[in-house]
Structure formats: structure tokens, C-alpha cells
Design an enzyme around this catalytic site. Structure first.
Site, PDB file in Angstrom:
ATOM      1  N   LYS A  70       5.287   4.543  -9.866  1.00 46.71           N
ATOM      2  CA  LYS A  70       3.976   4.532  -9.206  1.00 46.71           C
ATOM      3  C   LYS A  70       2.844   4.365 -10.222  1.00 46.71           C
ATOM      4  CE  LYS A  70       5.747   7.216  -5.335  1.00 46.71           C
ATOM      5  NZ  LYS A  70       6.050   8.587  -4.884  1.00 46.71           N
ATOM      6  N   GLY A  84      13.074  15.584   4.112  1.00 44.94           N
ATOM      7  CA  GLY A  84      13.011  14.112   4.034  1.00 44.94           C
ATOM      8  C   GLY A  84      12.032  13.584   3.004  1.00 44.94           C
ATOM      9  N   GLU A 130       0.816  -1.221   0.000  1.00 44.52           N
ATOM     10  CA  GLU A 130       0.000   0.000   0.000  1.00 44.52           C
ATOM     11  C   GLU A 130       0.852   1.275   0.000  1.00 44.52           C
ATOM     12  OE1 GLU A 130      -3.751   0.348   0.147  1.00 44.52           O
ATOM     13  OE2 GLU A 130      -2.850   2.210  -0.536  1.00 44.52           O
TER      14      GLU A 130
HETATM   15  N1  HSE Z   1      10.383  10.693  -3.030  1.00 46.18           N
HETATM   16  C1  HSE Z   1       9.015  10.295  -2.988  1.00 46.18           C
HETATM   17  C2  HSE Z   1       8.141  11.508  -3.196  1.00 46.18           C
HETATM   18  C3  HSE Z   1       8.738   9.635  -1.688  1.00 46.18           C
HETATM   19  O1  HSE Z   1       8.658  12.624  -3.102  1.00 46.18           O
HETATM   20  O2  HSE Z   1       6.956  11.370  -3.470  1.00 46.18           O
HETATM   21  C4  HSE Z   1       7.445   8.912  -1.628  1.00 46.18           C
HETATM   22  O3  HSE Z   1       7.371   7.881  -2.552  1.00 46.18           O
END
Ligand code: HSE
Length: 412
Positions: free
Chosen positions: A200, A182, A124
Site C-alpha cells: 500500500k 474477515g 481506489e
Molecule cells: N488484510 C488487509 C488489512 C485487508 O487488514 O488491512 C485490506 O487491504
């Protein structure tokens, strides 16, 4: 029942934090008499960490411990994550991962392995961070034929674009801020060049349309070429620039899939998605449009989805979750250049009026855009819809038009 976590980076440490903080309710919801964290695998040392006694450096300890039934993989990257996860599934352990690179490249294979060994492989958190999207697609919307899915799938790039749009911040300053918070991947190229969003949309398309969509088959463009000039022109045209991942059912059992910056009109639900937030629009034949919105990156939002999968694994020891994710097929993803699209174009010209007249002659009516401080030799416009390759060929043949930027316009 025992759990192990592999990888104590941003997400892994978030998983442990949420697991410890909400432990009582997590155990209750798992329907197990107990659910305890036994190991944390990481090659690094974490002196003084409150979970210090749980750290190990040898993967084989987890693999050969029969008490460990659920393993969280938050290491990231394809190798050795793939080898570790394969071995764990084959050893009869359920695996939960946030690793989109792994799922996008090996989802079908790993789901097959899980099925063969009667365990669960849940992911998920691999799309949309904390936003529920995998379960809604595979369970709540299971009655629909899904025709289309489109989303702001990368928090880092959405954050960067928001800073450029609202604060006139440079690309590199905004990226630095995203890294400090982060949000970004270890190598932020994966974010800014669209590879993360590509992984994704591959996962979502595989689930929505039932055949594995590999990242290599998806045309991918990032945001590193977007200039503040483009942001201003698009704003004057009543829209915003977003990095979108889109996949759509096409005739003949094929699909289209693409990741690229896109002009989104201000009235769209996707236009108001700011900051690190993600939003995913699913278009089903019974439900119509439904949009999922929330924090798409960050330690605790992503951990929220991972820990929910751990609970689901604990609850479904006897029942396995099926995803309807089949093998891929040759030429399954059609060439994006053969599909209709409208474009935003910014170009350098020698003579503005003459060139615009030639543009109109070539591609039909265009909507000319403006921005403060634009030099005399610059034009920007929105075209009407045509087949992408045809439109690009016609624009390339306009004398005196030197295209500097070109962005697809969406109608989501
Ligand atoms: N680096 C990804 C983002 C982290 O900024 O969406 C989450 O998948």
C-alpha cells in the site's frame, strides 16, 4: 452496459451485494441508461446463492463478450490476476481492482496498457479499503507538491495491536479474532509481517512522487516481534505502538520509504486510530497536513470503493483518467539506515545503573521508561535522534546491553 466480477471471496461478494442493494442509485450515478452485472467468475460453486445463474468458471467468456465493458478483479494475488487484467485491458475493457499486490507490482505497466487501449484501470480500494485516498491524492490535492505520506495501512495489524494495548490480549488470540472477522489476508503473514502495508505504501508513494516504487525496495518489518512488555513501556512513555508505512521526499530527486512498527505519541492524530480503522496523513506544501480516516478492511467498506470505481468507469467511457505514475529509477529509494531517527529500546542488562550510564555515554541523554512487574535485569528507554546506523552501532558497542526490542519513534 455490462459488468463482470472475477473472484467471489470477501470483497467480490461484497461488491455484488452493494451493486445489487444500491442498484438504482448506482445506475443513476453512472449516467448510463443501464449498468447490469452479467457474470461472476469463480472456480468454486455457490449453490443457493441468489446470483447463481451468473456464475461462470471460464475467464474467456468475459474476455470475448463485447457487451462487458467493465471488469472487477477481486481475486487477489499476482497470478493469474496480472495475466487476466492485461488481456482485459488489451481487449478494450476497463478494469477495477482491489488487489494491492497487483497494483504495487504492476501498476505502471497496467496503467500504460490502459492508456494504450483507451480504457481505465482504477484501484481506489487497493489502499485503505473504503477510505477515499487515491482520488484525493491524484485529484483533490493535485495542486500540492506532496512532501510526505504516512499511514496506518493495515486493518488487521491495527486491530491486533489495539487488542494487545486495550485488552492485554495475546498476539495469536487477537489474530484469530481478526481472521474470524474477515479482515486478514488468506495468508495472514502478509498482514503481520508488513507485506500488505508495504504494497500500500508503494502504491501511495508511486502516486505522490510520480515514479513506481517496488515493494522489494522498501524495508519492511511487521508486528510479530512486538511483546506486551513493549506495549506497556511505550504506554508509560506517553505513546502507542502502530504499524506505519511512511514515504518522504528526499534531496536529489530520491525518496525514503519504510514499513515498520513505530512509537506514535498520544497527541498525534494517528495515535487514536483504533481497531480495524486505517488513517493516512498526507503532508502537502499548500494544504499542510490532511488525514484520511475510516474502515481500512472488511467486505462492505472495500466493496464501497470498488463499486465507486465501477461507476467512475461507466461515467468516463470517453475520458480516461491519468495518474502521473511513471517508471521507476535505479536507487530511487534511499537506504533507511542513512536517515535520522530516534529509537525505543528494551534490553536485558547485568547491572541496570552501570549500563544506563554507559548508554548515556554512547548515545547521549535517554528517557528511561517503566512498567509494572519489570524484572531487575530489564531496561527500556527512548533515545534522541541520530542517523539510524550510527545509533545502532553505538548501542551495539555498549557493554552488557542485550537489546531485545527496538522500535522507531515518529513525529507524525
Ligand atoms: N488484510 C488487509 C488489512 C485487508 O487488514 O488491512 C485490506 O487491504
Amino acid at each position: 452496459m455490462y459488468v463482470a466480477v472475477m473472484g467471489y471471496g470477501t470483497v467480490g461478494s461484497g461488491v455484488v451485494e452493494v451493486f445489487n442493494k444500491n442498484h438504482e442509485s448506482i445506475v443513476r450515478r453512472s449516467t448510463q441508461p443501464s449498468l447490469e452485472l452479467k457474470y461472476i467468475l469463480d472456480l468454486r460453486d455457490f449453490p443457493g446463492d441468489e446470483n447463481e445463474e451468473k456464475f461462470i468458471k471460464d475467464f474467456n467468456i468475459i474476455l470475448h463478450d463485447d457487451e462487458v465493458k467493465i471488469v472487477v478483479e477481486t481475486m487477489g494475488g499476482l497470478h493469474p490476476a496480472f495475466e487476466f487484467v492485461s488481456q482485459l485491458l488489451c481487449a478494450g475493457k476497463s478494469v477495477v481492482t482491489s488487489n494491492k499486490e497487483l497494483v504495487a507490482a504492476k501498476g505502471y505497466e497496467l496503467l500504460q496498457m490502459a492508456q494504450e487501449h483507451n480504457v481505465n484501470f482504477l484501484f481506489e480500494a487497493s489502499v485503505g479499503g473504503g477510505i477515499p485516498i487515491i482520488r484525493p491524492i491524484t485529484q483533490c490535492l493535485a495542486a500540492n507538491e506532496i512532501d510526505e505520506i504516512a499511514g496506518i495501512l493495515n486493518g488487521t495489524t491495527n486491530f491486533i495491536l489495539t487488542m494487545m494495548i486495550e485488552k492485554n490480549m495475546t498476539f495469536s488470540d487477537a489474530l484469530k479474532l481478526a481472521q474470524d472477522n474477515g479482515y486478514a489476508e488468506k495468508d495472514p503473514t502478509a498482514d503481520v509481517e508488513g507485506h500488505d502495508a508495504c504494497r500500500k505504501i508503494c502504491i501511495l508513494a508511486s502516486l505522490c512522487f510520480g515514479k513506481h516504487v517496488y515493494p522489494e525496495s522498501v524495508h519492511t518489518e511487521g508486528i510479530s516481534g512486538i511483546a506486551l512488555e513493549d506495549v506497556a513501556y511505550v504506554q508509560s512513555g506517553g505513546g502507542v505502538i502502530k504499524l506505519l508505512g511512511c514515504a518522504k521526499r528526499q534531496p536529489g530527486g530520491k525518496i525514503s520509504a519504510i514499513v515498520s512498527p513505530a512509537v506514535v505519541q498520544n497527541g498525534s492524530q494517528l495515535a487514536s486510530v483504533r481497531d480495524v480503522f486505517n488513517a493516512i496523513l498526507v503532508r502537502g506544501d499548500a494544504i499542510g497536513d490532511v488525514v484520511f480516516y475510516g474502515r481500512g478492511a472488511g467486505k462492505l467498506p472495500t466493496a464501497s470503493a470498488v463499486v465507486a470505481d465501477v461507476i467512475d468507469c461507466a461515467k468516463h467511457v470517453q475520458r480516461k483518467k491519468a495518474f502521473g505514475w511513471g517508471p521507476s529509477e535505479e536507487n530511487y529509494v534511499v537506504d533507511y539506515r542513512t536517515l535520522p531517527v530516534a529509537l525505543y529500546v528494551r534490553a536485558e542488562v547485568n547491572n541496570r545503573e552501570e549500563t544506563l550510564a554507559a548508554v548515556r555515554e554512547a548515545v547521549g541523554e535517554v528517557r528511561v521508561l517503566s512498567r509494572e512487574g519489570a524484572p531487575e535485569n530489564e531496561v527500556a528507554f527512548f533515545t534522541e535522534t541520530d542517523v539510524e546506523q550510527t545509533l545502532c552501532d553505538k548501542l551495539a558497542a555498549v557493554p552488557g546491553l542485550h537489546v531485545r526490542s527496538q522500535i522507531r519513534i515518529t513525529d507524525y
